[in-house]
Design a protein around this motif. Structure first.
Motif, PDB file in Angstrom:
ATOM      1  N   ALA A 257       0.834  -1.211   0.000  1.00 39.09           N
ATOM      2  CA  ALA A 257       0.000   0.000   0.000  1.00 39.09           C
ATOM      3  C   ALA A 257       0.871   1.264   0.000  1.00 39.09           C
ATOM      4  O   ALA A 257       0.576   2.232  -0.711  1.00 39.09           O
ATOM      5  N   TYR A 258       1.941   1.241   0.759  1.00 45.55           N
ATOM      6  CA  TYR A 258       2.832   2.409   0.834  1.00 45.55           C
ATOM      7  C   TYR A 258       3.308   2.800  -0.566  1.00 45.55           C
ATOM      8  O   TYR A 258       3.304   3.973  -0.938  1.00 45.55           O
ATOM      9  N   LYS A 259       3.720   1.788  -1.347  1.00 41.91           N
ATOM     10  CA  LYS A 259       4.273   2.062  -2.680  1.00 41.91           C
ATOM     11  C   LYS A 259       3.232   2.700  -3.600  1.00 41.91           C
ATOM     12  O   LYS A 259       3.574   3.483  -4.479  1.00 41.91           O
ATOM     13  N   GLU A 260       1.972   2.355  -3.380  1.00 37.51           N
ATOM     14  CA  GLU A 260       0.913   2.952  -4.215  1.00 37.51           C
ATOM     15  C   GLU A 260       0.848   4.466  -4.025  1.00 37.51           C
ATOM     16  O   GLU A 260       0.487   5.205  -4.935  1.00 37.51           O
ATOM     17  N   PHE A 261       1.202   4.903  -2.837  1.00 37.02           N
ATOM     18  CA  PHE A 261       1.110   6.343  -2.539  1.00 37.02           C
ATOM     19  C   PHE A 261       2.450   7.067  -2.677  1.00 37.02           C
ATOM     20  O   PHE A 261       2.501   8.197  -3.144  1.00 37.02           O
ATOM     21  N   PHE A 262       3.515   6.427  -2.257  1.00 37.21           N
ATOM     22  CA  PHE A 262       4.784   7.160  -2.132  1.00 37.21           C
ATOM     23  C   PHE A 262       5.934   6.585  -2.955  1.00 37.21           C
ATOM     24  O   PHE A 262       7.048   7.113  -2.905  1.00 37.21           O
ATOM     25  N   GLY A 263       5.715   5.522  -3.681  1.00 37.54           N
ATOM     26  CA  GLY A 263       6.766   5.004  -4.554  1.00 37.54           C
ATOM     27  C   GLY A 263       7.730   4.056  -3.856  1.00 37.54           C
ATOM     28  O   GLY A 263       7.340   3.333  -2.941  1.00 37.54           O
ATOM     29  N   ASP A 264       8.973   4.106  -4.308  1.00 36.86           N
ATOM     30  CA  ASP A 264       9.958   3.119  -3.877  1.00 36.86           C
ATOM     31  C   ASP A 264      10.192   3.130  -2.362  1.00 36.86           C
ATOM     32  O   ASP A 264      10.151   4.178  -1.713  1.00 36.86           O
ATOM     33  N   LEU A 265      10.495   1.953  -1.877  1.00 36.56           N
ATOM     34  CA  LEU A 265      10.785   1.802  -0.450  1.00 36.56           C
ATOM     35  C   LEU A 265      12.225   2.204  -0.137  1.00 36.56           C
ATOM     36  O   LEU A 265      12.542   2.579   0.983  1.00 36.56           O
ATOM     37  N   HIS A 266      13.112   2.072  -1.132  1.00 38.80           N
ATOM     38  CA  HIS A 266      14.485   2.551  -0.956  1.00 38.80           C
ATOM     39  C   HIS A 266      14.918   3.242  -2.242  1.00 38.80           C
ATOM     40  O   HIS A 266      14.493   2.861  -3.348  1.00 38.80           O
ATOM     41  N   TYR A 267      15.736   4.256  -2.095  1.00 40.03           N
ATOM     42  CA  TYR A 267      16.097   5.075  -3.258  1.00 40.03           C
ATOM     43  C   TYR A 267      17.260   5.977  -2.873  1.00 40.03           C
ATOM     44  O   TYR A 267      17.651   6.042  -1.689  1.00 40.03           O
ATOM     45  N   THR A 268      17.780   6.679  -3.852  1.00 36.77           N
ATOM     46  CA  THR A 268      18.824   7.674  -3.575  1.00 36.77           C
ATOM     47  C   THR A 268      18.442   8.991  -4.238  1.00 36.77           C
ATOM     48  O   THR A 268      17.612   9.032  -5.163  1.00 36.77           O
ATOM     49  N   PHE A 269      19.020  10.052  -3.749  1.00 31.33           N
ATOM     50  CA  PHE A 269      18.939  11.343  -4.446  1.00 31.33           C
ATOM     51  C   PHE A 269      20.165  12.153  -4.070  1.00 31.33           C
ATOM     52  O   PHE A 269      20.834  11.865  -3.058  1.00 31.33           O
ATOM     53  N   ASP A 270      20.475  13.110  -4.899  1.00 28.83           N
ATOM     54  CA  ASP A 270      21.626  13.967  -4.639  1.00 28.83           C
ATOM     55  C   ASP A 270      21.157  15.394  -4.471  1.00 28.83           C
ATOM     56  O   ASP A 270      20.240  15.846  -5.178  1.00 28.83           O
ATOM     57  N   HIS A 271      21.771  16.076  -3.536  1.00 29.09           N
ATOM     58  CA  HIS A 271      21.398  17.460  -3.322  1.00 29.09           C
ATOM     59  C   HIS A 271      22.635  18.287  -2.976  1.00 29.09           C
ATOM     60  O   HIS A 271      23.272  18.045  -1.958  1.00 29.09           O
ATOM     61  N   LYS A 272      22.949  19.197  -3.875  1.00 30.52           N
ATOM     62  CA  LYS A 272      24.062  20.128  -3.665  1.00 30.52           C
ATOM     63  C   LYS A 272      25.328  19.426  -3.188  1.00 30.52           C
ATOM     64  O   LYS A 272      25.959  19.825  -2.212  1.00 30.52           O
ATOM     65  N   GLY A 273      25.654  18.366  -3.872  1.00 33.33           N
ATOM     66  CA  GLY A 273      26.923  17.687  -3.610  1.00 33.33           C
ATOM     67  C   GLY A 273      26.863  16.605  -2.558  1.00 33.33           C
ATOM     68  O   GLY A 273      27.858  15.920  -2.324  1.00 33.33           O
ATOM     69  N   ILE A 274      25.726  16.459  -1.910  1.00 32.04           N
ATOM     70  CA  ILE A 274      25.596  15.398  -0.902  1.00 32.04           C
ATOM     71  C   ILE A 274      24.756  14.261  -1.479  1.00 32.04           C
ATOM     72  O   ILE A 274      23.704  14.489  -2.076  1.00 32.04           O
ATOM     73  N   HIS A 275      25.241  13.037  -1.282  1.00 32.48           N
ATOM     74  CA  HIS A 275      24.523  11.865  -1.763  1.00 32.48           C
ATOM     75  C   HIS A 275      23.672  11.311  -0.624  1.00 32.48           C
ATOM     76  O   HIS A 275      24.199  10.971   0.440  1.00 32.48           O
ATOM     77  N   PHE A 276      22.378  11.253  -0.850  1.00 30.45           N
ATOM     78  CA  PHE A 276      21.445  10.741   0.160  1.00 30.45           C
ATOM     79  C   PHE A 276      20.997   9.340  -0.240  1.00 30.45           C
ATOM     80  O   PHE A 276      20.622   9.105  -1.391  1.00 30.45           O
ATOM     81  N   ILE A 277      21.020   8.438   0.722  1.00 30.00           N
ATOM     82  CA  ILE A 277      20.577   7.061   0.489  1.00 30.00           C
ATOM     83  C   ILE A 277      19.470   6.740   1.492  1.00 30.00           C
ATOM     84  O   ILE A 277      19.704   6.758   2.705  1.00 30.00           O
ATOM     85  N   ALA A 278      18.287   6.471   0.972  1.00 34.85           N
ATOM     86  CA  ALA A 278      17.163   6.078   1.840  1.00 34.85           C
ATOM     87  C   ALA A 278      17.077   4.561   1.849  1.00 34.85           C
ATOM     88  O   ALA A 278      16.787   3.939   0.818  1.00 34.85           O
ATOM     89  N   LEU A 279      17.361   3.965   2.996  1.00 38.67           N
ATOM     90  CA  LEU A 279      17.347   2.501   3.121  1.00 38.67           C
ATOM     91  C   LEU A 279      16.049   2.026   3.764  1.00 38.67           C
ATOM     92  O   LEU A 279      15.526   2.669   4.668  1.00 38.67           O
ATOM     93  N   ASP A 280      15.583   0.891   3.283  1.00 34.85           N
ATOM     94  CA  ASP A 280      14.356   0.295   3.838  1.00 34.85           C
ATOM     95  C   ASP A 280      14.736  -0.844   4.786  1.00 34.85           C
ATOM     96  O   ASP A 280      15.190  -1.900   4.348  1.00 34.85           O
ATOM     97  N   ASN A 281      14.567  -0.620   6.082  1.00 35.58           N
ATOM     98  CA  ASN A 281      14.787  -1.714   7.039  1.00 35.58           C
ATOM     99  C   ASN A 281      13.500  -2.008   7.821  1.00 35.58           C
ATOM    100  O   ASN A 281      13.538  -2.372   8.992  1.00 35.58           O
ATOM    101  N   VAL A 282      12.379  -1.843   7.102  1.00 37.64           N
ATOM    102  CA  VAL A 282      11.076  -2.009   7.763  1.00 37.64           C
ATOM    103  C   VAL A 282      10.084  -2.905   7.020  1.00 37.64           C
ATOM    104  O   VAL A 282       9.201  -3.487   7.659  1.00 37.64           O
ATOM    105  N   SER A 283      10.178  -2.994   5.700  1.00 37.30           N
ATOM    106  CA  SER A 283       9.138  -3.750   4.983  1.00 37.30           C
ATOM    107  C   SER A 283       9.275  -5.247   5.233  1.00 37.30           C
ATOM    108  O   SER A 283       8.324  -5.995   5.051  1.00 37.30           O
TER     109      SER A 283
END
Lengths: 137, 300
Positions: free
Chosen positions: B130-156
């Motif tokens: 259900a979460y993915k239907e609303f908010f997309g991937d459970l884990h992903y990365t993005f970059d912002h102004k030179g910083i690499h962000f990694i969103a890890l899923d340790n809950v599903s």
């Protein structure tokens, strides 16, 4: 040369008699394994069996008192859904399922209180589904 | 009324603000222009929780937090929710209703970019379907102004595992970055064993830490434990955020973990804000706790 041989034999004999060369030690290990097997085959009865039920969101009983150095068998079953039984201190865990009984052997050697918890997320009260094993003298 | 960033730190009672400056980039990244920026971290909103013993304002706390964030001037570059957006339910329909309501409320944020992450309350029962239907991937990365962000899923995974597949994905992602690259890891649960007997750990968190360890500039922001907490594993710092629904006791401070009851004399106590400023040139985090009622900053 004869003197050298004599000295070698003498040293070897001394080592054997002093027990420094523990050639038969493998057999001792064998005895230990045997002892372990015998322990594992101990008759399961009401005295060393603790029955625990898991349900949303509690373990019953939540407090279990057992004696140090005594083998205890925890018999677990779930009344509703899949739960996880986990004692972090002993690194013991098991899935606890409905309509199935699983047994966990435990023989703590140290007095103390050892928390256990459900480690499979099971809903609203999951975070508070836990208990304590009290190991006493 | 707009509120200056510093003023916000003194008056707001909700969420967490993370300040970053491009200056903390290591020399290897200094050639590219790095703009100073900050983002806001909110966590454990538990939309749908309704027990007034623990929160007398369960439907008003999040909107009030959003109101406070919207009053910031300038606005944060982005807002991140580090999980437990909603409170768990066994009813798939109710879960979707809560996720939809949360999504609508979060859209009230003025910040143009919002990053969402699941908590076990959102995603463990149905594996994140259900979460993915609303908010997309459970884990992903993005970059912002030179910083690499990694969103890890340790809950599903109901057993709090990241899992081999995601760990491989993490390994491949990290390979693309210099060992000195500034990396921020966002998770819901702590990656280290904070209190295993309270479920405050990730079953295979050690494997993620092993992958992250060669990287010299890694910081982890997480939620789950409903309180401010700071920990260091070798050179990697871990900072947890407060909840927006109810606080929990300090790790292992009581025999049995329990929710802390709402204090009618001190509303919203334990739901305050933390501010982290990143200093230069040592990439040092300066951390401030905000006392909600006294409106005072306390440096940790």
């Amino acid at each position: 040369m004869k003197l050298l041989k004599f000295l070698l034999v003498l040293v070897f004999a001394i080592l054997i008699f002093s027990g420094a060369l523990m050639i038969p030690s493998q057999y001792n290990n064998g005895d230990d394994r045997k002892a372990g097997s015998a322990m594992g085959a101990e008759v399961v009865n009401d005295e060393n069996m603790v029955k625990i039920t898991a349900s949303m969101w509690k373990y019953d009983p939540p407090h279990i008192e057992i004696k140090k150095g005594k083998l205890v068998i925890l018999e677990l079953t779930s009344l509703d859904r899949l739960h996880g039984f986990y004692i972090p201190e002993f690194d013991i865990r098991a899935d606890v399922m409905p309509n199935k009984t699983i047994r966990v052997e435990l023989m703590p050697e140290k007095i103390g209180n050892y928390p256990f918890l459900c480690d499979i997320f099971c809903g609203d009260g999951h975070g508070e589904m836990n208990g304590v094993i009290h190991v006493v003298d | 009324m707009n509120i200056k960033r510093r003023d916000f730190l003194k008056i707001t009672a909700f969420g967490g603000a993370v300040f970053s400056t491009g200056l903390f980039q290591r020399a290897v990244f200094a050639e590219s222009k790095q703009d100073e920026f900050y983002f806001v971290q909110l966590s454990d909103t538990h939309w749908g929780f309704n027990n007034k013993k623990f929160n007398a304002d369960p439907q008003g706390t999040l909107p009030k937090a959003i109101e406070s964030i919207n009053a910031l001037d300038p606005q944060p570059d982005f807002v991140v929710f580090t999980g437990d957006l909603t409170h768990t339910t066994d009813d798939d329909e109710v879960r979707r209703k809560r996720l939809a309501e949360f999504q609508e409320i979060s859209k009230q944020l003025k910040a143009k970019t919002i990053h969402y992450m699941p908590g076990e309350h959102d995603a463990s029962i149905d594996g994140g379907k259900a979460y993915k239907e609303f908010f997309g991937d459970l884990h992903y990365t993005f970059d912002h102004k030179g910083i690499h962000f990694i969103a890890l899923d340790n809950v599903s995974d109901p057993r709090a595992r990241i899992g081999e597949e995601q760990l491989k994905w993490l390994e491949e992602d990290l390979k693309q970055h210099d060992k000195n690259a500034p990396i921020v890891v966002l998770t819901h649960r702590p990656l280290f064993d904070l209190a295993k007997e309270w479920g405050w750990a990730t079953t295979d968190g050690d494997k993620a830490m092993e992958l992250l360890m060669p990287y010299k500039n890694v910081t982890v922001f997480y939620g789950h434990i409903h309180q401010e907490h700071h920990h260091t594993t070798a050179h990697i710092q871990h900072h947890s955020a407060k909840s927006l629904i109810f606080p929990l006791p300090a790790p292992k401070s009581v025999p049995k973990k329990h929710k802390i009851a709402w204090d009618t004399d001190h509303p919203y106590r334990g739901l305050g804000v933390r501010n982290i400023e990143v200093g230069m040139p040592s990439a040092k985090f300066d951390i401030y706790n905000i006392d909600v009622l006294k409106s005072a900053n306390t440096k940790v």
